[in-house]
Design an enzyme around this catalytic site. Structure first.
Site, PDB file in Angstrom:
ATOM      1  N   THR A  48       0.826  -1.208   0.000  1.00 27.43           N
ATOM      2  CA  THR A  48       0.000   0.000   0.000  1.00 27.43           C
ATOM      3  C   THR A  48       0.859   1.256   0.000  1.00 27.43           C
ATOM      4  O   THR A  48       0.571   2.214  -0.726  1.00 27.43           O
ATOM      5  CB  THR A  48      -0.949  -0.003   1.217  1.00 27.43           C
ATOM      6  OG1 THR A  48      -1.771  -1.169   1.143  1.00 27.43           O
ATOM      7  CG2 THR A  48      -1.829   1.231   1.240  1.00 27.43           C
ATOM      8  N   CYS A  49       1.906   1.266   0.789  1.00 32.61           N
ATOM      9  CA  CYS A  49       2.776   2.441   0.882  1.00 32.61           C
ATOM     10  C   CYS A  49       3.455   2.737  -0.452  1.00 32.61           C
ATOM     11  O   CYS A  49       3.533   3.887  -0.888  1.00 32.61           O
ATOM     12  CB  CYS A  49       3.843   2.233   1.956  1.00 32.61           C
ATOM     13  SG  CYS A  49       3.170   1.794   3.568  1.00 32.61           S
TER      14      CYS A  49
END
Length: 165
Positions: A48-49
């Site tokens: 996600t990051c």
């Protein structure tokens, strides 16, 4: 829970990682003047990051600047070698400066730390975003668990910046 709105940014030694290299800085000094948008991530290169959070801020960097933001910072507990590589791989440099908080001291000072030891990850940041004006925290968002980027993402924070003027 994160530091309260109106709190001064904590004085904490961290490593600033950007196109110029790696430099030891005091976080409070770094954000003491101007408007800073900050997003905190659990880890560099995590799905996600890497695929969602960082690209959003890179993509909207010019709009943040037009809205009066002086700098965008990404906080993570990864060491400065990892952060340097992540900045290079994502093309962040020139848009987003990275902060390596290897021992999670700043995460703890900001009260944005979470113990992920059960998963073997140690202490990390919760997914969060902050608006800091002249060294004072004026807005804080903490993402709900689940790996989504909604209130801490670049589009939402750009709206926060525009509405805070």
């Amino acid at each position: 829970m994160a530091l309260d709105i109106g709190s001064k940014a904590p004085s904490q030694q961290v490593k600033l990682v950007n196109a110029e290299g790696v430099k030891d800085v005091d976080f409070a000094d770094l954000v003491a003047e101007g408007t800073t948008v900050i997003f905190a991530v659990p880890g560099a290169f995590t799905a996600t990051c890497h695929l969602n959070h960082m690209p959003g801020y890179i993509g909207l960097a010019d709009q943040f600047k037009e809205a009066g933001v002086d700098r965008i910072l990404c906080l993570s507990v990864n060491d400065h070698f990892v952060m340097q590589h992540w900045g290079e791989q994502t093309g962040a440099f020139g848009f987003v400066d990275l902060i390596s908080d290897g021992n999670a001291d700043l995460a703890k000072a900001l009260k944005l730390d979470k113990d992920f030891s059960a998963a073997g990850f140690g202490t990390r940041y919760v997914r969060a975003s902050l608006l800091v004006k002249d060294g004072v925290i004026s807005h804080v968002e903490i993402e709900a668990p689940g790996g989504e980027v909604v209130v801490t993402g670049a589009p939402h924070m750009l709206d926060v910046v525009k509405n805070s003027q």
